[in-house]
Design a protein around this motif. Structure first.
Motif, PDB file in Angstrom:
ATOM      1  N   GLY A 169      -4.581  15.235 -43.691  1.00  9.07           N
ATOM      2  CA  GLY A 169      -3.989  16.172 -42.754  1.00  9.07           C
ATOM      3  C   GLY A 169      -4.822  17.385 -42.392  1.00  9.07           C
ATOM      4  O   GLY A 169      -4.439  18.143 -41.505  1.00  9.07           O
ATOM      5  N   GLN A 170      -5.979  17.595 -43.059  1.00 10.56           N
ATOM      6  CA  GLN A 170      -6.764  18.785 -42.751  1.00 10.56           C
ATOM      7  C   GLN A 170      -7.256  18.781 -41.304  1.00 10.56           C
ATOM      8  O   GLN A 170      -7.136  19.774 -40.592  1.00 10.56           O
ATOM      9  CB  GLN A 170      -7.980  18.921 -43.687  1.00 10.56           C
ATOM     10  N   TRP A 171      -7.833  17.672 -40.861  1.00 11.33           N
ATOM     11  CA  TRP A 171      -8.354  17.567 -39.500  1.00 11.33           C
ATOM     12  C   TRP A 171      -7.225  17.705 -38.492  1.00 11.33           C
ATOM     13  O   TRP A 171      -7.332  18.432 -37.495  1.00 11.33           O
ATOM     14  CB  TRP A 171      -9.095  16.246 -39.318  1.00 11.33           C
ATOM     15  N   THR A 177      -1.451  14.223 -30.167  1.00  9.09           N
ATOM     16  CA  THR A 177      -0.800  13.191 -30.954  1.00  9.09           C
ATOM     17  C   THR A 177      -1.698  12.919 -32.146  1.00  9.09           C
ATOM     18  O   THR A 177      -2.890  12.652 -31.981  1.00  9.09           O
ATOM     19  CB  THR A 177      -0.612  11.887 -30.144  1.00  9.09           C
ATOM     20  N   VAL A 178      -1.119  12.989 -33.344  1.00  7.19           N
ATOM     21  CA  VAL A 178      -1.871  12.761 -34.576  1.00  7.19           C
ATOM     22  C   VAL A 178      -1.296  11.546 -35.288  1.00  7.19           C
ATOM     23  O   VAL A 178      -0.103  11.516 -35.602  1.00  7.19           O
ATOM     24  CB  VAL A 178      -1.792  13.982 -35.522  1.00  7.19           C
ATOM     25  N   GLU A 231       4.018  10.774 -45.954  1.00  3.08           N
ATOM     26  CA  GLU A 231       5.196  10.816 -46.816  1.00  3.08           C
ATOM     27  C   GLU A 231       5.025  11.785 -47.983  1.00  3.08           C
ATOM     28  O   GLU A 231       5.981  12.428 -48.406  1.00  3.08           O
ATOM     29  CB  GLU A 231       5.515   9.412 -47.327  1.00  3.08           C
ATOM     30  N   GLN A 232       3.802  11.901 -48.522  1.00  2.00           N
ATOM     31  CA  GLN A 232       3.571  12.708 -49.722  1.00  2.00           C
ATOM     32  C   GLN A 232       3.218  14.166 -49.428  1.00  2.00           C
ATOM     33  O   GLN A 232       3.246  14.999 -50.323  1.00  2.00           O
ATOM     34  CB  GLN A 232       2.459  12.089 -50.559  1.00  2.00           C
ATOM     35  N   LYS A 233       2.836  14.474 -48.188  1.00  2.00           N
ATOM     36  CA  LYS A 233       2.430  15.830 -47.836  1.00  2.00           C
ATOM     37  C   LYS A 233       3.211  16.333 -46.618  1.00  2.00           C
ATOM     38  O   LYS A 233       2.641  16.600 -45.569  1.00  2.00           O
ATOM     39  CB  LYS A 233       0.931  15.869 -47.560  1.00  2.00           C
ATOM     40  N   PRO A 234       4.507  16.445 -46.760  1.00  2.00           N
ATOM     41  CA  PRO A 234       5.322  16.852 -45.604  1.00  2.00           C
ATOM     42  C   PRO A 234       4.970  18.240 -45.079  1.00  2.00           C
ATOM     43  O   PRO A 234       5.168  18.524 -43.903  1.00  2.00           O
ATOM     44  CB  PRO A 234       6.756  16.807 -46.135  1.00  2.00           C
TER      45      PRO A 234
END
Length: 86
Positions: free
Chosen positions: A11-13, A29-30, A38-41
Motif C-alpha cells: 500500500g505504500q505506492w 484506481t488502485v 484485508e490485513q492493512k485496512p
C-alpha cells in the motif's frame, strides 16, 4: 491526463499516488494485493481518504485486477480499468 490506474502490494505506492492524484485533481484506481487489502485496512482507508478507488486483486469483480498490463492499458487510454476494458 485525468486519471491513473496502478497496483500496489502493501500500500505504500498506492498511498503516495493517492495523495498526489488528489492534489492534482485526478481520479485514481488502485488494485491492491488481496492479502494486504484485508490485513492493512488503514492503508486502504488512507487511499480512500484521498478519493482513490481501492480494489482487492485478484478481484471477484468481473475483468478487474487481472494484470499490470490491464492497468497500463486503462491508464494510457484515459479510462478506468474498472470500466471493463480489459
Amino acid at each position: 491526463l485525468k486519471s491513473l490506474t496502478t497496483e500496489t502490494g502493501a500500500g505504500q505506492w498506492g498511498t503516495a499516488l493517492a495523495e498526489a492524484c488528489s492534489y492534482f485533481g485526478m481520479d485514481l484506481t488502485v488494485f491492491m494485493v488481496k492479502g494486504s487489502y484485508e490485513q492493512k485496512p488503514f492503508r486502504k482507508a488512507i487511499m480512500q481518504t484521498f478519493d482513490a478507488e481501492v480494489i482487492p486483486s485478484p478481484s471477484s469483480r468481473p475483468q478487474s485486477g487481472f494484470s499490470r498490463t490491464c492497468a497500463i492499458q486503462a491508464s494510457n487510454s484515459g479510462r478506468r480499468a474498472s470500466d471493463g476494458m480489459c
